[in-house]
Design an enzyme around this catalytic site. Structure first.
Site, PDB file in Angstrom:
ATOM      1  N   ASP A  20      17.947 -42.782 -11.348  1.00 52.23           N
ATOM      2  CA  ASP A  20      16.506 -42.703 -11.157  1.00 52.23           C
ATOM      3  C   ASP A  20      16.263 -41.408 -10.365  1.00 52.23           C
ATOM      4  O   ASP A  20      17.185 -40.909  -9.725  1.00 52.23           O
ATOM      5  CB  ASP A  20      16.080 -43.943 -10.357  1.00 52.23           C
ATOM      6  CG  ASP A  20      14.604 -43.974 -10.080  1.00 52.23           C
ATOM      7  OD1 ASP A  20      13.872 -43.279 -10.802  1.00 52.23           O
ATOM      8  OD2 ASP A  20      14.185 -44.679  -9.159  1.00 52.23           O
ATOM      9  N   THR A  69      13.147 -40.679  -8.169  1.00 49.02           N
ATOM     10  CA  THR A  69      12.498 -40.923  -6.872  1.00 49.02           C
ATOM     11  C   THR A  69      13.357 -41.842  -6.012  1.00 49.02           C
ATOM     12  O   THR A  69      13.728 -42.926  -6.435  1.00 49.02           O
ATOM     13  CB  THR A  69      11.123 -41.559  -7.092  1.00 49.02           C
ATOM     14  OG1 THR A  69      10.390 -40.709  -7.966  1.00 49.02           O
ATOM     15  CG2 THR A  69      10.372 -41.708  -5.783  1.00 49.02           C
ATOM     16  N   GLU A 118       0.912 -43.337  -2.044  1.00 45.53           N
ATOM     17  CA  GLU A 118      -0.375 -43.797  -1.490  1.00 45.53           C
ATOM     18  C   GLU A 118      -0.463 -43.475  -0.009  1.00 45.53           C
ATOM     19  O   GLU A 118      -1.505 -43.049   0.475  1.00 45.53           O
ATOM     20  CB  GLU A 118      -0.491 -45.322  -1.677  1.00 45.53           C
ATOM     21  CG  GLU A 118      -0.766 -45.718  -3.084  1.00 45.53           C
ATOM     22  CD  GLU A 118      -1.403 -47.100  -3.157  1.00 45.53           C
ATOM     23  OE1 GLU A 118      -2.285 -47.279  -4.014  1.00 45.53           O
ATOM     24  OE2 GLU A 118      -1.053 -47.988  -2.369  1.00 45.53           O
ATOM     25  N   PHE A 139      -2.735 -51.222 -10.515  1.00 46.11           N
ATOM     26  CA  PHE A 139      -1.875 -50.289 -11.258  1.00 46.11           C
ATOM     27  C   PHE A 139      -0.786 -51.073 -11.977  1.00 46.11           C
ATOM     28  O   PHE A 139      -0.278 -52.044 -11.446  1.00 46.11           O
ATOM     29  CB  PHE A 139      -1.231 -49.333 -10.241  1.00 46.11           C
ATOM     30  CG  PHE A 139      -0.214 -48.404 -10.838  1.00 46.11           C
ATOM     31  CD1 PHE A 139      -0.587 -47.144 -11.273  1.00 46.11           C
ATOM     32  CD2 PHE A 139       1.112 -48.792 -10.969  1.00 46.11           C
ATOM     33  CE1 PHE A 139       0.353 -46.285 -11.835  1.00 46.11           C
ATOM     34  CE2 PHE A 139       2.053 -47.935 -11.525  1.00 46.11           C
ATOM     35  CZ  PHE A 139       1.667 -46.681 -11.956  1.00 46.11           C
ATOM     36  N   LYS A 193      -7.888 -43.478  -9.693  1.00 42.83           N
ATOM     37  CA  LYS A 193      -6.885 -42.401  -9.619  1.00 42.83           C
ATOM     38  C   LYS A 193      -5.711 -42.802 -10.497  1.00 42.83           C
ATOM     39  O   LYS A 193      -5.405 -43.998 -10.631  1.00 42.83           O
ATOM     40  CB  LYS A 193      -6.443 -42.156  -8.174  1.00 42.83           C
ATOM     41  CG  LYS A 193      -5.653 -43.276  -7.549  1.00 42.83           C
ATOM     42  CD  LYS A 193      -5.168 -42.912  -6.156  1.00 42.83           C
ATOM     43  CE  LYS A 193      -4.255 -44.024  -5.637  1.00 42.83           C
ATOM     44  NZ  LYS A 193      -4.113 -44.081  -4.220  1.00 42.83           N
ATOM     45  N   GLY A 198       9.211 -40.438 -14.139  1.00 45.51           N
ATOM     46  CA  GLY A 198       7.889 -40.640 -14.732  1.00 45.51           C
ATOM     47  C   GLY A 198       6.992 -39.424 -14.540  1.00 45.51           C
ATOM     48  O   GLY A 198       5.784 -39.487 -14.741  1.00 45.51           O
ATOM     49  N   ASP A 199       7.597 -38.302 -14.148  1.00 42.41           N
ATOM     50  CA  ASP A 199       6.797 -37.105 -13.849  1.00 42.41           C
ATOM     51  C   ASP A 199       6.296 -36.413 -15.113  1.00 42.41           C
ATOM     52  O   ASP A 199       6.768 -36.685 -16.212  1.00 42.41           O
ATOM     53  CB  ASP A 199       7.655 -36.086 -13.088  1.00 42.41           C
ATOM     54  CG  ASP A 199       7.966 -36.554 -11.688  1.00 42.41           C
ATOM     55  OD1 ASP A 199       7.116 -37.244 -11.117  1.00 42.41           O
ATOM     56  OD2 ASP A 199       9.050 -36.236 -11.177  1.00 42.41           O
TER      57      ASP A 199
END
Length: 714
Positions: free
Chosen positions: A392, A394, A496, A537, A560, A675-676
């Site tokens: 992964d 992050t 967040e 989300f 957002k 997921g970028d």
């Protein structure tokens, strides 16, 4: 009636609070758990069966049986039984020790104490004696004993915080909240003891993020979802106490449903040794056959005269039968060809290698004084077999500590410093960061190097104010004050946290929330917004929204999310701003920053009321609930007005570059999932040496289905 109820319990679970008799007829599992492989009775048969799956052990067992037949026995049987018993005993002792520790840890867990409501009194009860339908009291920092429906807690509005590290490895806190009808029960033992709600829910399964059920109590029905459930394995945090009703216990809990049977893994050396032993065994059989044929020929030609010479007249033996018996005799005599000691030698070498890992200076972590620890002796050769690493991004390659770096508001970038010639300059330590010390509530760690944003706020730019207001309202952060009176944020995702902290330092401070309101301090003035709906989300929506009513009575939707998704939802009038913001986002992504788009929408009262009524109906539905809710979310999140975009930085972990380089030298292929945006991913790829300048072509495969991807790869 009982028959029909028992048939139903394969499709759904029915649990009645405080009624053990009612729940017992469904024969639900109790709260005792087993992770051990053997018990006293099954140890010998199962362990021996596992051991005789090794070729050499099976061979020596056959040899032993042959040696017990006097006609062919050429060596005494104890020459075989002693080494065989020795090897099997050593392995059995190792397996028994491993399993003893599993039993020990099971007993430790099963005997943990928990406060259970029995006969209108709280009593200490062992975990293994807790039954489905019981009401349990949990206190701060306690482990959760079973999967519970949260009834009430010490926090206002029945909120409680849990840490789910045992389940999903995430250390950030999650919020759970009780139904408002049950949160009124508080800590009133007599009322809790009279609680007789019936929960009808899904059968035990291993999905950690989904739960569907309905609570029927006092002639009304309330829908239940994952937000109302606390799972076994969680730890209660920042909450003095809470009460919950057991829905799933022991092996039915989601934690245990996820722990599959341990597979018996063979290393490649094990497989190689088995193959070698089989070849050697084949060689031995060939030798035996050649010698047996020789014996038959000798018997038929010379053996007869030999008998006459010895006056040996006991029954004529056929030469073929004699050869057959001699074959087995030779198999016994030549048994040393098969290397049983090879297995023992390899075990000793493995043990030595595992100590080398434990003693390795380069794997010693000096900050916490922790050396490496090999928990299995075969670790070294298992690591040697690795060809692919799937990682992964992050929190694995990066530190998962987010800092707010740049933003684009209404087509203008803030956060890059321009020098006098209007050239972009790299931010260095000589540049003065914005001074937030005048603000009592500011976060001391936060640094931002562009003074223009503060100027725009002071001048009262409405778009900038709305942008920061959105950051302070649209999130799942929880706030609390520590002993020194400072605001502390409990965040579920570091992204967040970074955005809410940024808004806080620029004068839009998120102060507190209840299930119905959010209070923020806007440039020194306290403002309370009524929270009308929260559109959460998830991985398909890739966005989150809140609908609030401000003190002037206007209803606003603040949203957002990922720019690819949010840009499709915009009102056509945003075209010019959209192209500007897209360019800014590409620039941010090219610097390896994580980006989010920010938008809002004004709603009128009548439309919102109709929509909210439909949402309540969808929530109460039992079939296709998720699909209906998703459709309503889609409907209201359209015709949005774009405000801008945010960019946060997530620094690489220490040593990532060196590690990736070493792995590449070992010819291990590395895949990283992120997921970028594509530009961010490529930037990070180069930053951590996954992609290098030596690579002639970097391919971008952008197909959306198997056929397209195959074509592009070709």
């Amino acid at each position: 009636r009982d028959c029909s109820e028992l048939q139903l319990c394969h499709l759904e679970r029915i649990v009645k609070a405080n009624d053990r008799e009612y729940n017992e007829k469904f024969q639900y599992a109790d709260n005792r758990i087993h992770t051990s492989k053997y018990n006293i009775l099954t140890f010998l048969p199962i362990n021996l069966f596992e051991q005789f799956q090794r070729v050499a052990n099976a061979y020596f067992l056959c040899l032993l049986i042959l040696q017990l037949i006097p006609e062919i026995s050429s060596l005494t049987w104890f020459t075989t039984i002693v080494p065989l018993v020795l090897v099997i005993t050593m392995t059995a002792v190792k397996d028994a020790t491993d399993d003893y520790f599993r039993h020990k840890s099971d007993n430790q867990v099963n005997n943990r104490q928990s406060e259970v409501l029995i006969n209108s009194k709280l009593q200490n009860e062992k975990w293994m004696n807790v039954k489905v339908g019981d009401i349990i009291k949990l206190e701060n920092n306690q482990f959760v004993a079973a999967d519970l429906l949260l009834l009430s807690s010490s926090e206002p509005h029945g909120l409680c915080y849990v840490e789910t590290a045992e389940l999903d490895g995430e250390t950030n806190l999650k919020v759970r909240h009780a139904l408002s009808v049950t949160s009124e029960l508080g800590a009133d033992i007599s009322r809790l003891a009279r609680f007789d709600g019936i929960v009808v829910c899904e059968v035990p399964n291993n999905k950690l993020d989904k739960f569907m059920g309905i609570l029927s109590w006092k002639d009304s029905k309330h829908s239940l979802n994952n937000e109302k459930i606390i799972l076994r394995g969680c730890i209660l945090r920042n909450t003095s106490w809470c009460f919950g009703m057991v829905i799933f216990a022991g092996p039915d809990t989601k934690l245990m449903q996820n722990s599959g049977k341990t597979k018996f893994k063979r290393t490649s050396i094990d497989r190689l040794m088995n193959t070698l032993v089989l070849w050697i065994f084949g060689f031995l059989i060939c030798l035996g056959i050649i010698l047996a044929i020789g014996n038959s020929i000798w018997e038929s030609q010379t053996g007869d005269q030999f008998r006459t010479f010895l006056f040996w007249n006991e029954g004529e033996k056929s030469s073929v039968f004699s050869g057959f018996l001699t074959f087995w005799s030779y198999i016994i005599i030549l048994n040393t060809v098969v290397p049983i000691s090879l297995y023992v030698s390899v075990e000793v070498i493995r043990l030595g290698h595992s100590y080398f890992i434990n003693w390795d200076r380069k794997m010693y972590y000096s900050r916490k004084a922790i050396p490496a620890e090999a928990r299995t002796t075969t670790l070294n050769e298992e690591l040697g077999q690795i060809e692919y690493i799937f990682s992964d991004k992050t929190g694995t390659l990066t530190q998962n500590i987010m800092t707010f770096k740049r933003c684009s508001i209404n087509g203008r970038i803030y956060g890059e410093v321009h020098d006098d010639l209007d050239q972009k300059t790299e931010i260095t330590q000589e540049k003065e960061p914005v001074d937030f010390s005048v603000k009592s509530q500011a976060d001391r760690e936060f640094q931002f190097f562009d003074h223009n944003l503060m100027e725009s706020i002071k001048m009262g730019d409405p778009k900038v104010h709305e942008f920061l207001r959105l950051l302070a309202l649209c999130h799942t952060v929880m706030s609390e004050e520590n002993s020194a009176g400072e605001l502390i944020y409990q965040v579920q995702s570091p992204d967040e946290g970074a955005l809410v902290t940024a808004a806080r330092n620029f004068g839009f401070i998120f102060k507190s929330r209840t299930p119905e309101t959010i209070t923020i301090e806007e440039l020194g003035t306290l403002v309370t917004y009524q929270l009308l709906a929260f559109l959460d989300f998830n991985n398909t929506r890739k966005r989150m929204s809140v609908i609030v009513r401000n003190p002037e009575g206007q209803i606003k939707l603040y949203s957002k999310g990922a720019d690819t998704i949010l840009f499709e939802k915009l009102h056509p009038s945003n075209e010019v701003l959209l192209s500007l913001t897209s360019d800014h986002l590409s620039e941010f992504a090219g610097e390896g920053l994580r980006t989010l788009a920010i938008a809002y929408r004004d709603l009128d009262d009548k439309y919102f009321k109709e929509w909210h009524k439909m949402l309540e109906d969808a929530n109460a539905a039992t079939e296709e609930r998720d699909e209906r809710i998703a459709g309503l979310y889609e409907e209201i999140e359209r015709d949005l007005m774009l405000l801008g975009a945010t960019a946060v930085e997530d620094k690489l972990q220490e040593g990532v570059i060196e590690t990736v380089t070493s792995l590449s030298l070992a010819n291990i292929k590395i895949w990283v999932l992120t997921g970028d945006k594509q530009e961010t991913a490529i930037n990070i790829g180069y930053a951590c040496n996954m992609l290098t300048d030596d690579m002639n072509d970097v391919f971008v495969i952008a197909g959306n289905n198997a056929v397209e991807v195959r074509e592009e790869l070709r």
